[in-house]
Design a protein around this motif. Structure first.
Motif, PDB file in Angstrom:
ATOM      1  N   LEU A 161     -15.286  17.346 -35.839  1.00  0.00           N
ATOM      2  CA  LEU A 161     -14.696  18.280 -34.888  1.00  0.00           C
ATOM      3  C   LEU A 161     -15.075  19.681 -35.340  1.00  0.00           C
ATOM      4  CD1 LEU A 161     -11.102  16.813 -34.367  1.00  0.00           C
ATOM      5  CD2 LEU A 161     -13.094  16.569 -32.887  1.00  0.00           C
ATOM      6  N   LEU A 162     -15.130  20.604 -34.401  1.00  0.00           N
ATOM      7  CA  LEU A 162     -15.509  21.972 -34.712  1.00  0.00           C
ATOM      8  C   LEU A 162     -14.344  22.897 -34.369  1.00  0.00           C
ATOM      9  CD1 LEU A 162     -18.002  23.519 -35.725  1.00  0.00           C
ATOM     10  CD2 LEU A 162     -18.626  23.883 -33.343  1.00  0.00           C
ATOM     11  N   LEU A 163     -13.924  23.699 -35.343  1.00  0.00           N
ATOM     12  CA  LEU A 163     -12.884  24.703 -35.131  1.00  0.00           C
ATOM     13  C   LEU A 163     -13.575  26.027 -34.831  1.00  0.00           C
ATOM     14  CD1 LEU A 163      -9.932  25.630 -35.205  1.00  0.00           C
ATOM     15  CD2 LEU A 163     -10.177  25.941 -37.671  1.00  0.00           C
ATOM     16  N   VAL A 164     -13.256  26.616 -33.659  1.00  0.00           N
ATOM     17  CA  VAL A 164     -13.936  27.826 -33.209  1.00  0.00           C
ATOM     18  C   VAL A 164     -12.908  28.866 -32.794  1.00  0.00           C
ATOM     19  CG1 VAL A 164     -15.572  28.777 -31.522  1.00  0.00           C
ATOM     20  CG2 VAL A 164     -15.869  26.439 -32.350  1.00  0.00           C
ATOM     21  N   GLU A 165     -13.076  30.103 -33.292  1.00  0.00           N
ATOM     22  CA  GLU A 165     -12.235  31.201 -32.837  1.00  0.00           C
ATOM     23  C   GLU A 165     -12.842  31.767 -31.565  1.00  0.00           C
ATOM     24  OE1 GLU A 165     -10.344  35.442 -34.257  1.00  0.00           O
ATOM     25  OE2 GLU A 165     -12.266  34.832 -35.068  1.00  0.00           O
ATOM     26  N   GLU A 166     -12.073  31.699 -30.483  1.00  0.00           N
ATOM     27  CA  GLU A 166     -12.472  32.274 -29.213  1.00  0.00           C
ATOM     28  C   GLU A 166     -11.294  33.108 -28.734  1.00  0.00           C
ATOM     29  OE1 GLU A 166     -15.615  29.230 -27.350  1.00  0.00           O
ATOM     30  OE2 GLU A 166     -13.592  28.403 -27.491  1.00  0.00           O
ATOM     31  N   ASP A 167     -11.352  34.368 -29.093  1.00  0.00           N
ATOM     32  CA  ASP A 167     -10.251  35.294 -28.909  1.00  0.00           C
ATOM     33  C   ASP A 167      -9.572  35.096 -27.562  1.00  0.00           C
ATOM     34  OD1 ASP A 167      -8.687  37.336 -29.946  1.00  0.00           O
ATOM     35  OD2 ASP A 167      -9.822  38.897 -28.903  1.00  0.00           O
ATOM     36  N   PRO A 168      -8.288  34.915 -27.495  1.00  0.00           N
ATOM     37  CA  PRO A 168      -7.312  34.951 -28.583  1.00  0.00           C
ATOM     38  C   PRO A 168      -6.948  33.561 -29.118  1.00  0.00           C
ATOM     39  CG  PRO A 168      -6.132  35.006 -26.524  1.00  0.00           C
ATOM     40  CD  PRO A 168      -7.614  34.895 -26.193  1.00  0.00           C
ATOM     41  N   PHE A 169      -7.756  32.561 -28.854  1.00  0.00           N
ATOM     42  CA  PHE A 169      -7.393  31.188 -29.218  1.00  0.00           C
ATOM     43  C   PHE A 169      -8.248  30.635 -30.350  1.00  0.00           C
ATOM     44  CE2 PHE A 169      -6.446  31.690 -24.678  1.00  0.00           C
ATOM     45  CZ  PHE A 169      -5.074  31.482 -24.717  1.00  0.00           C
ATOM     46  N   TRP A 170      -7.722  29.588 -30.975  1.00  0.00           N
ATOM     47  CA  TRP A 170      -8.455  28.771 -31.942  1.00  0.00           C
ATOM     48  C   TRP A 170      -8.617  27.408 -31.275  1.00  0.00           C
ATOM     49  CZ3 TRP A 170     -10.605  30.371 -36.436  1.00  0.00           C
ATOM     50  CH2 TRP A 170     -10.258  31.653 -36.851  1.00  0.00           C
ATOM     51  N   ASN A 171      -9.866  27.078 -30.948  1.00  0.00           N
ATOM     52  CA  ASN A 171     -10.150  25.869 -30.193  1.00  0.00           C
ATOM     53  C   ASN A 171     -10.808  24.814 -31.068  1.00  0.00           C
ATOM     54  OD1 ASN A 171      -9.163  26.974 -27.787  1.00  0.00           O
ATOM     55  ND2 ASN A 171     -11.101  27.988 -27.401  1.00  0.00           N
ATOM     56  N   VAL A 172     -10.454  23.557 -30.797  1.00  0.00           N
ATOM     57  CA  VAL A 172     -11.031  22.424 -31.504  1.00  0.00           C
ATOM     58  C   VAL A 172     -11.907  21.674 -30.501  1.00  0.00           C
ATOM     59  CG1 VAL A 172     -10.550  20.271 -32.722  1.00  0.00           C
ATOM     60  CG2 VAL A 172      -9.044  22.251 -33.048  1.00  0.00           C
ATOM     61  N   TYR A 173     -13.189  21.514 -30.860  1.00  0.00           N
ATOM     62  CA  TYR A 173     -14.156  20.856 -29.990  1.00  0.00           C
ATOM     63  C   TYR A 173     -14.627  19.546 -30.593  1.00  0.00           C
ATOM     64  CZ  TYR A 173     -14.680  25.095 -27.183  1.00  0.00           C
ATOM     65  OH  TYR A 173     -14.458  26.150 -26.358  1.00  0.00           O
ATOM     66  N   HIS A 174     -14.822  18.563 -29.717  1.00  0.00           N
ATOM     67  CA  HIS A 174     -15.509  17.328 -30.068  1.00  0.00           C
ATOM     68  C   HIS A 174     -16.805  17.365 -29.273  1.00  0.00           C
ATOM     69  CE1 HIS A 174     -16.440  12.960 -29.693  1.00  0.00           C
ATOM     70  NE2 HIS A 174     -16.212  13.056 -30.989  1.00  0.00           N
ATOM     71  N   GLY A 175     -17.911  17.671 -29.958  1.00  0.00           N
ATOM     72  CA  GLY A 175     -19.162  17.924 -29.242  1.00  0.00           C
ATOM     73  C   GLY A 175     -19.000  19.174 -28.407  1.00  0.00           C
ATOM     74  N   PHE A 176     -19.302  19.059 -27.097  1.00  0.00           N
ATOM     75  CA  PHE A 176     -19.129  20.195 -26.195  1.00  0.00           C
ATOM     76  C   PHE A 176     -17.784  20.170 -25.482  1.00  0.00           C
ATOM     77  CE2 PHE A 176     -23.786  19.785 -26.434  1.00  0.00           C
ATOM     78  CZ  PHE A 176     -24.091  21.061 -26.893  1.00  0.00           C
ATOM     79  N   ASN A 177     -16.962  19.171 -25.785  1.00  0.00           N
ATOM     80  CA  ASN A 177     -15.684  19.001 -25.092  1.00  0.00           C
ATOM     81  C   ASN A 177     -14.543  19.636 -25.873  1.00  0.00           C
ATOM     82  OD1 ASN A 177     -16.860  17.409 -23.026  1.00  0.00           O
ATOM     83  ND2 ASN A 177     -16.833  15.648 -24.408  1.00  0.00           N
ATOM     84  N   LEU A 178     -13.709  20.395 -25.164  1.00  0.00           N
ATOM     85  CA  LEU A 178     -12.527  20.994 -25.771  1.00  0.00           C
ATOM     86  C   LEU A 178     -11.494  19.909 -26.026  1.00  0.00           C
ATOM     87  CD1 LEU A 178     -10.951  23.545 -26.625  1.00  0.00           C
ATOM     88  CD2 LEU A 178     -10.154  23.704 -24.257  1.00  0.00           C
ATOM     89  N   GLU A 179     -11.114  19.761 -27.286  1.00  0.00           N
ATOM     90  CA  GLU A 179     -10.135  18.755 -27.690  1.00  0.00           C
ATOM     91  C   GLU A 179      -8.717  19.329 -27.581  1.00  0.00           C
ATOM     92  OE1 GLU A 179      -8.994  15.038 -29.459  1.00  0.00           O
ATOM     93  OE2 GLU A 179     -10.999  15.626 -28.867  1.00  0.00           O
ATOM     94  N   GLU A 180      -8.494  20.480 -28.218  1.00  0.00           N
ATOM     95  CA  GLU A 180      -7.184  21.144 -28.234  1.00  0.00           C
ATOM     96  C   GLU A 180      -7.397  22.644 -28.358  1.00  0.00           C
ATOM     97  OE1 GLU A 180      -4.053  19.983 -27.963  1.00  0.00           O
ATOM     98  OE2 GLU A 180      -4.563  17.866 -27.936  1.00  0.00           O
ATOM     99  N   SER A 181      -6.356  23.425 -28.026  1.00  0.00           N
ATOM    100  CA  SER A 181      -6.403  24.875 -28.139  1.00  0.00           C
ATOM    101  C   SER A 181      -5.097  25.361 -28.750  1.00  0.00           C
ATOM    102  CB  SER A 181      -6.610  25.491 -26.756  1.00  0.00           C
ATOM    103  OG  SER A 181      -6.837  26.869 -26.860  1.00  0.00           O
ATOM    104  N   PHE A 182      -5.188  26.340 -29.657  1.00  0.00           N
ATOM    105  CA  PHE A 182      -4.013  26.819 -30.388  1.00  0.00           C
ATOM    106  C   PHE A 182      -3.997  28.340 -30.425  1.00  0.00           C
ATOM    107  CE2 PHE A 182      -5.230  22.691 -31.958  1.00  0.00           C
ATOM    108  CZ  PHE A 182      -4.034  21.999 -31.973  1.00  0.00           C
ATOM    109  N   GLY A 183      -2.805  28.880 -30.596  1.00  0.00           N
ATOM    110  CA  GLY A 183      -2.643  30.330 -30.675  1.00  0.00           C
ATOM    111  C   GLY A 183      -2.968  30.906 -32.036  1.00  0.00           C
ATOM    112  N   THR A 184      -2.889  30.095 -33.087  1.00  0.00           N
ATOM    113  CA  THR A 184      -3.179  30.593 -34.431  1.00  0.00           C
ATOM    114  C   THR A 184      -4.090  29.619 -35.169  1.00  0.00           C
ATOM    115  OG1 THR A 184      -1.333  29.488 -35.534  1.00  0.00           O
ATOM    116  CG2 THR A 184      -0.890  31.685 -34.578  1.00  0.00           C
TER     117      THR A 184
END
Length: 155
Positions: free
Chosen positions: A114-137
């Motif tokens: 999985l890839l953890l990516v900061e995309e202001d203002p969120f911290w997103n978790v991706y599986h490949g090109f698919n968004l798995e989850e999104s978090f505020g911190t």
């Protein structure tokens, strides 16, 4: 550790800050040029040397849930740097700043990634090109990844 008077002198060397006395002989320092609703840079500077500086979500600092850093044991250089960072954080941006993306690969025992990516203002978790989850911190995102059995990948 700097004394209250030393901290006060350092803080008051920043002409952008305005001193406001509050209860129990404590001081707040406001930045009227803030582009945000938040205007207090230094909160609750106490005669015992305790106090806090607001840095929001700057990754350089370990903050509490309100974006504050305790400055009780700060050196003069550390205090100056954190105030400068706070003022920059709260200041209006006059130039276009390129987007900075922080990416971190996480793997589990099955070698799933999985890839953890900061995309202001969120911290997103991706599986490949698919968004798995999104978090505020970042902490929330990392807690999720750990709870799902993932750990940061070694480079």
């Amino acid at each position: 550790m700097l004394t209250f008077e030393q901290k006060q002198a350092i803080i008051e060397s920043f002409p952008q800050l305005t001193r406001k006395e509050i209860s129990m002989k404590r001081l707040n320092y406001h930045f009227d040029g803030s582009q945000y609703e938040k205007k207090i840079v230094v909160e609750k500077l106490h005669p015992n040397g305790n106090g806090f500086v607001y840095v929001g979500d700057l990754l350089r600092y370990k903050t509490d849930d309100r974006g504050l850093v305790n400055i009780r044991d700060f050196s003069e250089q550390e205090l100056r740097e954190i105030i400068e960072d706070s003022l920059m954080y709260l200041s209006e941006i006059d130039e276009v700043v390129p987007e900075v993306r922080i990416e971190q690969s996480w793997r589990n025992r099955n070698d799933d990634q999985l890839l953890l990516v900061e995309e202001d203002p969120f911290w997103n978790v991706y599986h490949g090109f698919n968004l798995e989850e999104s978090f505020g911190t970042r902490d929330d995102a990392e807690n999720y990844l750990y709870s799902e059995g993932f750990k940061p990948s070694k480079k």
